[in-house]
Design a protein around this motif. Structure first.
Motif, PDB file in Angstrom:
ATOM      1  N   SER A 129      34.081  33.645  25.055  1.00 29.41           N
ATOM      2  CA  SER A 129      33.231  33.414  26.223  1.00 29.41           C
ATOM      3  C   SER A 129      34.056  33.448  27.510  1.00 29.41           C
ATOM      4  CB  SER A 129      32.521  32.064  26.090  1.00 29.41           C
ATOM      5  OG  SER A 129      31.772  31.776  27.248  1.00 29.41           O
ATOM      6  N   GLN A 130      35.256  32.842  27.478  1.00 31.03           N
ATOM      7  CA  GLN A 130      36.112  32.879  28.663  1.00 31.03           C
ATOM      8  C   GLN A 130      36.512  34.311  28.993  1.00 31.03           C
ATOM      9  OE1 GLN A 130      39.458  30.282  28.152  1.00 31.03           O
ATOM     10  NE2 GLN A 130      38.207  28.465  27.779  1.00 31.03           N
ATOM     11  N   PHE A 131      36.797  35.087  27.956  1.00 36.70           N
ATOM     12  CA  PHE A 131      37.147  36.496  28.176  1.00 36.70           C
ATOM     13  C   PHE A 131      35.998  37.257  28.822  1.00 36.70           C
ATOM     14  CE2 PHE A 131      36.921  40.807  26.182  1.00 36.70           C
ATOM     15  CZ  PHE A 131      37.907  41.392  26.958  1.00 36.70           C
ATOM     16  N   GLU A 132      34.792  37.073  28.299  1.00 33.47           N
ATOM     17  CA  GLU A 132      33.640  37.769  28.853  1.00 33.47           C
ATOM     18  C   GLU A 132      33.359  37.329  30.280  1.00 33.47           C
ATOM     19  OE1 GLU A 132      28.876  38.490  27.836  1.00 33.47           O
ATOM     20  OE2 GLU A 132      30.163  37.416  26.429  1.00 33.47           O
ATOM     21  N   GLN A 133      33.446  36.024  30.540  1.00 33.89           N
ATOM     22  CA  GLN A 133      33.189  35.525  31.886  1.00 33.89           C
ATOM     23  C   GLN A 133      34.246  36.033  32.873  1.00 33.89           C
ATOM     24  OE1 GLN A 133      30.529  33.925  33.035  1.00 33.89           O
ATOM     25  NE2 GLN A 133      29.680  34.154  30.974  1.00 33.89           N
ATOM     26  N   CYS A 134      35.474  36.158  32.404  1.00 37.15           N
ATOM     27  CA  CYS A 134      36.536  36.676  33.269  1.00 37.15           C
ATOM     28  C   CYS A 134      36.240  38.116  33.670  1.00 37.15           C
ATOM     29  CB  CYS A 134      37.875  36.573  32.542  1.00 37.15           C
ATOM     30  SG  CYS A 134      39.297  37.042  33.565  1.00 37.15           S
ATOM     31  N   ILE A 135      35.790  38.926  32.700  1.00 35.71           N
ATOM     32  CA  ILE A 135      35.450  40.320  33.002  1.00 35.71           C
ATOM     33  C   ILE A 135      34.253  40.383  33.955  1.00 35.71           C
ATOM     34  CG2 ILE A 135      34.642  42.492  32.023  1.00 35.71           C
ATOM     35  CD1 ILE A 135      37.493  41.996  31.342  1.00 35.71           C
ATOM     36  N   ILE A 136      33.221  39.598  33.670  1.00 37.33           N
ATOM     37  CA  ILE A 136      32.007  39.626  34.501  1.00 37.33           C
ATOM     38  C   ILE A 136      32.329  39.180  35.926  1.00 37.33           C
ATOM     39  CG2 ILE A 136      29.750  38.564  34.841  1.00 37.33           C
ATOM     40  CD1 ILE A 136      29.461  38.472  31.803  1.00 37.33           C
ATOM     41  N   HIS A 137      33.120  38.120  36.052  1.00 35.88           N
ATOM     42  CA  HIS A 137      33.481  37.640  37.393  1.00 35.88           C
ATOM     43  C   HIS A 137      34.263  38.705  38.149  1.00 35.88           C
ATOM     44  CE1 HIS A 137      34.648  34.879  40.567  1.00 35.88           C
ATOM     45  NE2 HIS A 137      35.906  35.258  40.393  1.00 35.88           N
ATOM     46  N   SER A 138      35.146  39.383  37.436  1.00 39.82           N
ATOM     47  CA  SER A 138      35.916  40.452  38.075  1.00 39.82           C
ATOM     48  C   SER A 138      35.006  41.580  38.554  1.00 39.82           C
ATOM     49  CB  SER A 138      36.958  40.988  37.093  1.00 39.82           C
ATOM     50  OG  SER A 138      37.653  42.084  37.641  1.00 39.82           O
ATOM     51  N   LEU A 139      34.033  41.979  37.730  1.00 43.48           N
ATOM     52  CA  LEU A 139      33.121  43.056  38.113  1.00 43.48           C
ATOM     53  C   LEU A 139      32.210  42.625  39.253  1.00 43.48           C
ATOM     54  CD1 LEU A 139      32.152  44.467  34.592  1.00 43.48           C
ATOM     55  CD2 LEU A 139      33.778  45.417  36.232  1.00 43.48           C
ATOM     56  N   GLN A 140      31.776  41.367  39.214  1.00 40.69           N
ATOM     57  CA  GLN A 140      30.919  40.877  40.306  1.00 40.69           C
ATOM     58  C   GLN A 140      31.667  40.853  41.630  1.00 40.69           C
ATOM     59  OE1 GLN A 140      29.520  37.114  38.877  1.00 40.69           O
ATOM     60  NE2 GLN A 140      27.786  38.000  37.762  1.00 40.69           N
ATOM     61  N   SER A 141      32.952  40.519  41.580  1.00 45.96           N
ATOM     62  CA  SER A 141      33.736  40.520  42.819  1.00 45.96           C
ATOM     63  C   SER A 141      33.901  41.925  43.378  1.00 45.96           C
ATOM     64  CB  SER A 141      35.107  39.896  42.562  1.00 45.96           C
ATOM     65  OG  SER A 141      35.885  40.721  41.709  1.00 45.96           O
ATOM     66  N   LEU A 142      33.717  42.941  42.505  1.00 46.43           N
ATOM     67  CA  LEU A 142      33.832  44.331  42.944  1.00 46.43           C
ATOM     68  C   LEU A 142      32.492  44.953  43.330  1.00 46.43           C
ATOM     69  CD1 LEU A 142      36.361  45.692  40.299  1.00 46.43           C
ATOM     70  CD2 LEU A 142      36.822  45.235  42.703  1.00 46.43           C
ATOM     71  N   LYS A 143      31.413  44.177  43.276  1.00 47.52           N
ATOM     72  CA  LYS A 143      30.083  44.758  43.515  1.00 47.52           C
ATOM     73  C   LYS A 143      29.987  45.379  44.896  1.00 47.52           C
ATOM     74  CE  LYS A 143      25.166  43.734  43.155  1.00 47.52           C
ATOM     75  NZ  LYS A 143      24.827  44.541  44.314  1.00 47.52           N
ATOM     76  N   THR A 144      30.426  44.640  45.920  1.00 47.21           N
ATOM     77  CA  THR A 144      30.346  45.181  47.282  1.00 47.21           C
ATOM     78  C   THR A 144      31.276  46.378  47.452  1.00 47.21           C
ATOM     79  OG1 THR A 144      32.025  43.589  48.008  1.00 47.21           O
ATOM     80  CG2 THR A 144      29.718  42.956  48.253  1.00 47.21           C
ATOM     81  N   VAL A 145      32.352  46.408  46.679  1.00 47.09           N
ATOM     82  CA  VAL A 145      33.281  47.538  46.762  1.00 47.09           C
ATOM     83  C   VAL A 145      32.690  48.756  46.071  1.00 47.09           C
ATOM     84  CG1 VAL A 145      35.596  48.336  46.156  1.00 47.09           C
ATOM     85  CG2 VAL A 145      35.236  45.971  46.872  1.00 47.09           C
ATOM     86  N   LEU A 146      32.036  48.553  44.930  1.00 47.22           N
ATOM     87  CA  LEU A 146      31.474  49.668  44.175  1.00 47.22           C
ATOM     88  C   LEU A 146      30.226  50.234  44.836  1.00 47.22           C
ATOM     89  CD1 LEU A 146      31.923  48.189  40.586  1.00 47.22           C
ATOM     90  CD2 LEU A 146      33.208  50.075  41.569  1.00 47.22           C
ATOM     91  N   ASP A 147      29.454  49.390  45.523  1.00 51.18           N
ATOM     92  CA  ASP A 147      28.239  49.878  46.184  1.00 51.18           C
ATOM     93  C   ASP A 147      28.605  50.817  47.327  1.00 51.18           C
ATOM     94  OD1 ASP A 147      26.768  48.354  44.468  1.00 51.18           O
ATOM     95  OD2 ASP A 147      26.472  46.698  45.867  1.00 51.18           O
ATOM     96  N   CYS A 148      27.856  51.874  47.439  1.00 51.38           N
ATOM     97  CA  CYS A 148      28.103  52.877  48.482  1.00 51.38           C
ATOM     98  C   CYS A 148      27.225  52.592  49.698  1.00 51.38           C
ATOM     99  CB  CYS A 148      27.820  54.287  47.963  1.00 51.38           C
ATOM    100  SG  CYS A 148      28.958  54.821  46.667  1.00 51.38           S
TER     101      CYS A 148
END
Length: 924
Positions: free
Chosen positions: A619-638
């Motif tokens: 669960s910690q591994f999955e949450q770490c990945i999700i948090h990382s992707l969420q922090s990149l949301k504004t970067v990934l959005d065009c």
């Protein structure tokens, strides 16, 4: 509490009758405490509040509106007293209409006339104007059909303005039921109207009587003048003689009074000189006035005076005027130099720049002051940007351990940077600021603070620079007066010739902005020769993904601000390229930091197991990945105008490899945890499923975990990762637009399965080897011989011990994870059955009793673990039985069955774990 006031009472109105819009004065009591207290005023039912003027508590002035009622009360309403009453009333009179062809001595306002035929108010031609009721009595429409009337009066009409008017038709249609007396009254009304028209001419003359008198006086004056001219012609000869006499008298007087006349001429000359000084004092005082007005800053006055002097004395031949005008030109030239210096002075507002350019244009300054101002402004912006970089680089080197708070409110004028208006731009959309206090401002890296300051500098200066150019292009700098049209045309012509030069200026500013940001954040993207000019930062450690996200947001907002000022997109494309590179770098850095965070997850493993045999690690591994992707949301959005961050193949490959690396790091973390020596693992808080049976000692009673228990927990985690976690992570990768998700999942799954198989083999080896190794010594304990043995009395102890060991493995696995039981038990049974088959095949020969004993033990073991049998274990049991002699007698078969039942009955409690499992577990 104050007592409520009495309601308003109207006791008088003057005048008490009149037409609409008559101005009236209302008097009474308690008519309000002020204008705001008066909230309602009606006269004859019409609201007159809009025209009301409150004078005092006993007086109000207003105009009567177009009321429906002919007579009504005057009602006043106030906030303090409410709705009032009236003891008087007002009578509304109908105004007398004056036709468009009627004579009148006063001006009559235009008005719409009533159309009797259509029963509507509308504008109609003057010739069709007519009174609505010419007889002046009540109209009573008859019920005679129109067709009958037309047949009765062919070719006639009831319209009294028509040439074919029929009075009989009109009376039948409008007065069929009118009495004879009323018709007599109508005749009287017609006579009155006729008399009124006859009197109209006389009334018109009376109204304009004063005009006739004035015209009469003017004609009399002209007549007298003409008579006087005629008299002069008659007396012409007498006048000639009189002039001769006067000339001789004048000559004699000149001789007698020559000295007196000389003094008089001198006085006249002095007087004339004084008159000249007085008449042209504007020019003589102009140099001094110019100096004074320049000191005051009244440049408009100076320019107006100069234009006036130039038009009056610019081409004069009088030496005095030339001398003073030359002095004026000297003062004006000094003013031109002063204004040019002020124009090129920085910082300066756009308003002042336009003002100085207009002044210089009005003074006909040489060259092109507007273009010189644009060039100076361009160089100043570039200098500001480089000074900003140098100041922050110097501060970073001098204070390596200090991170200053972003200056959000300061405005220090002496420095070239400090004059810019400060705005709290860090509050704009930073995804990592929510839920935090303002302490993060003190920890902002110098590069981030520099980018904030630099972008604010450009955003605050470049729009004014662009507006100045637009004003230069469209000629608005010189379009205030018509006399400047020539200058405006020259300005437009110069602008067309210098478009490329200005475009290069903008591009130079944009290139400097981008390269300065690259030097601070992406130094590897600069060329070798540019690092010294735009770099110089000490890069001890790269910025985190959070700070890069903030920088991207800052640059995006700057780009949006510049786009809003209508700067062409092709000039801003270089900023979009920078944003793309920052986005790519932010993703790379964030994934790298995520891998480092996942490495440290091993330190957080507490080995606390839930009911499904899982620790918190997946669960910690999955949450770490999700948090990382969420922090990149504004970067990934065009954003509008931006390209996809994955448009380049290299970026896709790098991100894919980093994602695979993150998954592999976690797999390595699992392997490290499961194979770590016992002394390196903290299991003080280990827990297990309290509902599971605990027959042979549960793990939560021990203060430490064995290596086999860690292997089981790791296997349980691997199973959950394969079936849930990795699939969830793949969905999040796809949701955020990652490319190559299938490859990431496939490679990660293969690596995870390899780890799972290695850990499983390690566990099976540690558990199966002791059980398998104990079979042969147990079989031949006490010098047992298959050729010479007694009649079987039951299953021997070695097999019971093996079953107890298998049950212990079952209990251990069941305590950790129920889902692992079928997999582990099947392999244990395979290992035991294979060893038992080997031992049976190694026996050279069996006696009758030995064969029965061997068959009993093989069947007992097979029947006990029947639900965990696999094709391999079935084959091993079959080979073992085939190695034995067949039972020939029924007695032996009966004995075998009895002994099997006896064994199952005696060990019923121990074998319960095998019976409780269902065949469905095998399928899982």
């Amino acid at each position: 509490m104050s007592r409520a006031r009495q309601p308003p009472l109207v006791t008088g109105i003057s005048p008490n009758e009149g037409i609409s819009w008559t101005k009236v004065t209302i008097r009474g009591e308690n008519l309000g405490t002020g204008p705001t207290d008066l909230i309602g005023l009606t006269i004859c039912g019409h609201n007159c509040l809009l025209t009301a003027e409150w004078m005092s508590a006993s007086k109000i002035v207003c105009r009567v509106g177009q009321a429906k009622n002919d007579k009504g009360d005057i009602i006043v309403t106030t906030k303090s007293g409410g709705k009032g009453t009236s003891t008087v009333s007002f009578k509304l009179l109908k105004p007398e209409k004056i036709g468009i062809l009627d004579q009148s001595a006063v001006w009559v306002d235009e008005m719409n006339y009533y159309d009797m035929r259509t029963d509507k108010n509308k504008g109609i031609p003057p010739l069709s104007l007519r009174p609505s009721n010419p007889l002046g009595i009540e109209i009573d429409k008859g019920r005679f059909p129109q067709k009958d009337l037309e047949a009765l009066f062919p070719g006639m009409s009831a319209d009294f303005t028509s040439e074919n008017f029929s009075a009989a038709w009109y009376l039948i249609e409008n007065h069929s039921t009118t009495s004879f007396d009323q018709l007599k009254m109508a005749v009287v009304n017609l006579k009155k109207q006729a008399n009124k028209k006859n009197e109209g001419s006389l009334a018109y003359v009376k109204g304009g009587l004063s005009t006739f008198f004035e015209a009469q006086d003017a004609l009399s004056a002209i007549h007298q003048k003409l008579e006087a001219d005629g008299t002069e012609k008659v007396e012409g000869s007498m006048t000639q003689k009189l002039e001769n006499v006067l000339n001789r008298a004048s000559n004699t007087a000149d001789t007698l009074f020559q000295e007196v006349l000389g003094r008089k001429d001198k006085a006249d000359s002095t007087r004339n000189a004084l008159n000249v000084l007085q008449r042209f004092k504007f020019l003589f005082n102009l140099p001094l006035n110019i100096e004074r007005n320049i000191q005051k800053g009244d440049y408009d006055v100076v320019i107006n005076d100069y234009e006036k002097a130039k038009s009056l004395f610019g081409k004069t031949e009088v030496q005095v005027f030339k001398k003073y005008y030359a002095e004026v030109e000297t003062r004006i030239e000094a003013l031109r130099e002063l204004l040019l210096d002020k124009l090129l002075e920085t910082p300066s507002t756009l308003h002042d720049q336009k003002r100085y350019i207009r002044y210089l244009s009005d003074l006909h300054a040489s060259g092109d002051p507007a273009w010189r101002c644009i060039g100076a402004q361009h160089q100043w912006i570039l200098q500001l940007m480089h000074n900003c970089k140098e100041s922050y680089v110097k501060e970073q080197k001098g204070k390596d351990m200090f991170f200053p708070m972003l200056d959000l409110d300061g405005d220090v004028r002496p420095s070239p940077i400090g004059h810019l208006s400060q705005t709290a731009s860090l509050k704009r959309g930073s995804s990592f600021q929510s839920g935090r206090d303002d302490a993060w401002r003190y920890k902002a890296p110098q590069q981030v603070v520099f980018v904030e300051k630099l972008t604010k500098l450009v955003v605050s200066q470049l729009p004014n620079f662009w507006k100045l150019w637009i004003s230069y292009v469209n000629g608005s700098l010189f379009s205030e007066t018509a006399e400047k049209s020539g200058q405006m045309e020259r300005s437009k012509k110069n602008a067309r010739q210098r478009q490329n030069d200005f475009k290069k200026m903008i591009q130079e500013v944009m290139h400097s902005l981008v390269k300065l940001i690259r030097g601070a954040l992406l130094p590897f993207s600069l060329r070798e020769g540019e690092s010294r000019q735009y770099g110089g930062w000490e890069m001890k450690s790269e910025l985190s993904g959070q700070w890069l996200t903030h920088v991207i947001q800052t640059v995006r907002l700057s780009s949006e601000s510049l786009t809003a000022f209508e700067i062409p997109n092709d000039m801003l494309q270089i900023i979009q390229d920078l944003i793309l590179d920052l986005r790519v770098r932010c993703i790379i850095v964030t994934l790298q930091h995520t891998a480092e965070d996942i490495k440290r997850l091993a330190e957080k493993e507490d080995w606390v197991v839930d009911n499904e045999g899982l620790t918190s690690l997946p669960s910690q591994f999955e949450q770490c990945i999700i948090h990382s992707l969420q922090s990149l949301k504004t970067v990934l959005d065009c954003k509008p105008g931006e390209a996809s961050v994955f448009q380049q193949q290299k970026t896709q490959e790098d991100v894919c490899q980093l994602s695979i690396g993150i998954m592999q790091v976690f797999i390595d973390c699992l392997e490290q945890l499961s194979t770590k020596p016992d002394g390196d693992i903290d299991t003080a808080h280990l827990s297990a499923d309290v509902s599971s049976p605990d027959l042979f000692g549960s793990i939560h009673e021990d203060s430490s975990l064995s290596s086999e228990q860690r292997l089981l927990i790791a296997l349980s985690n691997c199973r959950y990762l394969e079936r849930h976690t990795f699939l969830n992570i793949a969905e999040h990768f796809e949701k955020h637009g990652f490319q190559g998700v299938e490859k990431i999942t496939q490679v990660s799954m293969e690596s995870l399965k390899e780890l799972d198989q290695r850990l499983f083999e390690m566990y099976i080896e540690s558990k199966a080897d002791p059980i398998v190794g104990s079979l042969e010594p147990g079989i031949y304990a006490g010098y047992f011989d298959w050729k010479d043995c007694l009649v079987p009395a039951g299953v021997r102890n070695y097999l019971k011990e093996a079953l107890v060991n298998i049950i212990a493995v079952h209990a251990e696995v069941f305590t950790i994870s129920k889902d692992l039981v079928p997999r582990v038990m099947s392999r244990i049974v395979e290992a035991v059955s294979e060893e038992l088959s080997r031992l049976m095949q190694c026996v050279s020969s069996f006696s009758k009793n030995g064969a029965l004993q061997a068959r009993l033990e093989i069947c007992a073991l097979r029947d006990t673990v029947a639900i965990y049998l696999t094709p391999e274990s079935n084959s091993s049991f079959k080979q073992a039985l085939e190695a034995l002699p067949q039972l020939s007698s029924g007695t032996d078969k009966k004995l075998l069955e009895e002994l099997l039942n006896k064994f199952k009955s005696s060990m019923h409690l121990q074998l319960t774990c095998f019976q409780a499992s269902s065949s469905a577990m095998m399928k899982t």
